[in-house]
Motif scaffolding. Structure first.
Motif, mmCIF file in Angstrom:
data_model
loop_
_atom_site.group_PDB
_atom_site.id
_atom_site.type_symbol
_atom_site.label_atom_id
_atom_site.label_comp_id
_atom_site.label_asym_id
_atom_site.label_seq_id
_atom_site.Cartn_x
_atom_site.Cartn_y
_atom_site.Cartn_z
ATOM 1 N N SER A 142 50.494 -12.144 -48.234
ATOM 2 C CA SER A 142 51.308 -12.935 -48.516
ATOM 3 C C SER A 142 51.683 -14.360 -47.762
ATOM 4 C CB SER A 142 52.793 -12.536 -48.306
ATOM 5 O OG SER A 142 52.351 -11.511 -46.638
ATOM 6 N N GLU A 143 52.371 -15.031 -48.235
ATOM 7 C CA GLU A 143 52.105 -16.724 -47.214
ATOM 8 C C GLU A 143 53.645 -16.250 -46.630
ATOM 9 O OE1 GLU A 143 52.683 -20.189 -49.643
ATOM 10 O OE2 GLU A 143 50.498 -19.312 -50.589
ATOM 11 N N LEU A 144 53.333 -17.034 -45.205
ATOM 12 C CA LEU A 144 53.773 -16.513 -43.757
ATOM 13 C C LEU A 144 53.878 -18.245 -43.228
ATOM 14 C CD1 LEU A 144 51.667 -14.212 -41.742
ATOM 15 C CD2 LEU A 144 53.895 -13.257 -43.127
ATOM 16 N N HIS A 152 47.406 -16.645 -45.303
ATOM 17 C CA HIS A 152 48.336 -16.959 -45.223
ATOM 18 C C HIS A 152 49.626 -17.949 -45.051
ATOM 19 C CE1 HIS A 152 48.206 -12.044 -45.134
ATOM 20 N NE2 HIS A 152 47.089 -11.610 -44.355
ATOM 21 N N ASP A 171 55.872 -9.247 -42.196
ATOM 22 C CA ASP A 171 55.484 -9.543 -43.954
ATOM 23 C C ASP A 171 54.019 -9.256 -44.159
ATOM 24 O OD1 ASP A 171 58.296 -10.558 -45.168
ATOM 25 O OD2 ASP A 171 58.176 -11.771 -43.804
ATOM 26 N N ALA A 172 53.520 -9.087 -42.904
ATOM 27 C CA ALA A 172 52.072 -8.806 -42.676
ATOM 28 C C ALA A 172 51.745 -8.235 -40.739
ATOM 29 C CB ALA A 172 51.815 -10.177 -43.340
ATOM 30 N N ARG A 221 59.072 -15.838 -42.841
ATOM 31 C CA ARG A 221 58.764 -15.080 -42.826
ATOM 32 C C ARG A 221 57.327 -14.693 -41.568
ATOM 33 N NH1 ARG A 221 58.248 -12.450 -48.263
ATOM 34 N NH2 ARG A 221 55.525 -12.199 -47.963
ATOM 35 N N LYS A 269 47.657 -6.888 -48.783
ATOM 36 C CA LYS A 269 48.739 -7.367 -48.860
ATOM 37 C C LYS A 269 48.362 -9.117 -48.618
ATOM 38 C CE LYS A 269 52.212 -7.565 -49.198
ATOM 39 N NZ LYS A 269 53.900 -6.422 -49.443
#
Ligand SMILES: [Zn+2]
Length: 248
Positions: free
Chosen positions: A6-8, A100, A71-72, A37, A4
């Motif tokens: 996701s921006e971090l 990311h 989150d990742a 995040r 997945k």
């Protein structure tokens, strides 16, 4: 979780599946509590480890990710024990950074005695710069990135920290995230061969190190970082009137 995108805000990039937990878990927990995040990228699956298997270690890494509220959690599956600064490793990290878009990277210091850790530090530094060049790895189709800042987690006493993060409120959860890697650390029931880090005292040593770095800023526990670039300070009064320890 690994697939997945996701921006971090913050991405910790370390060599082996328990390195981020041992080094910067307190900081990741604190940042998560502050609403950022967070993510971890492991360069290898840790298949050279004396204990556990890549499959067991992947499950443990997911359990630790849940404790940290990540989150990742990404794994680049580079060969353990043979992390080198190569085009393959640079491109792999550039693609993770561009996907990311982290603003801050946490990684090892290049003077680390483990060759994988030292190489990871150099790969991260080069990849962070290369990710800003539009024509580098253009075939991926990913846009160039604004260069993230890099803070190197410290282990050696020979490197003076640029700053220490007060992680006093997060020691228990950090130790829980570390213990999620149960194949690697002390367990009375384990029948696997003993290693340096599987000895009962090792986790105690990790806590003592946090206490030592905490003592340098007058708190219970801290995690130290080195930043090679000059820090841009907006309010030196606010910064310098935070609690410090003149005996540090
Ligand atoms: Zn490691």
């Amino acid at each position: 979780m690994g697939e997945k995108v996701s921006e971090l805000d913050v991405l910790a990039i370390f060599s082996h599946p328990d390195d981020a937990e041992l080094s910067v878990a307190g900081t990741l927990l604190k940042l998560k509590a502050q609403g950022y995040r967070t993510g971890v990228c492991d360069m290898t699956r840790g298949e050279m480890g004396t204990r556990g298997t890549p499959e067991i270690r992947a499950i443990e890494a997911e359990e630790a990710a849940a404790v940290l509220g990540l989150d990742a959690r990404i794994n680049l599956e580079l060969p353990d024990g043979q992390i080198w600064l190569t085009e393959e490793s640079r491109t792999a990290v550039v693609r993770v950074l561009r996907a990311h878009k982290p603003k801050v990277l946490l990684t090892t210091h290049w003077d680390d005695p483990h060759p994988d850790h030292a190489a990871t530090s150099r790969i991260v530094r080069e990849a962070a710069r290369l990710a800003t060049m539009k024509r580098y790895d253009a075939e991926s189709g990913q846009p160039a990135l604004k260069m993230p800042a890099i803070a190197h987690s410290l282990f050696s006493r020979r490197v003076v920290p640029s700053f220490i993060v007060d992680v006093s409120d997060f020691v228990e959860d950090k130790m829980r995230a570390i213990r999620a890697h149960s194949s690697q650390f002390y367990s009375a029931a384990s029948v696997e061969p003993e290693t340096r880090i599987s000895q009962r005292n090792f986790l105690h040593e990790i806590e003592q190190r946090m206490n030592y770095f905490g003592s340098l800023i007058g708190v219970k526990a801290g995690e130290p970082f080195y930043v090679r670039e000059a820090l841009n300070v907006d309010d030196p009064v606010a910064l310098l009137t935070r609690p410090m320890n003149i005996y540090s």
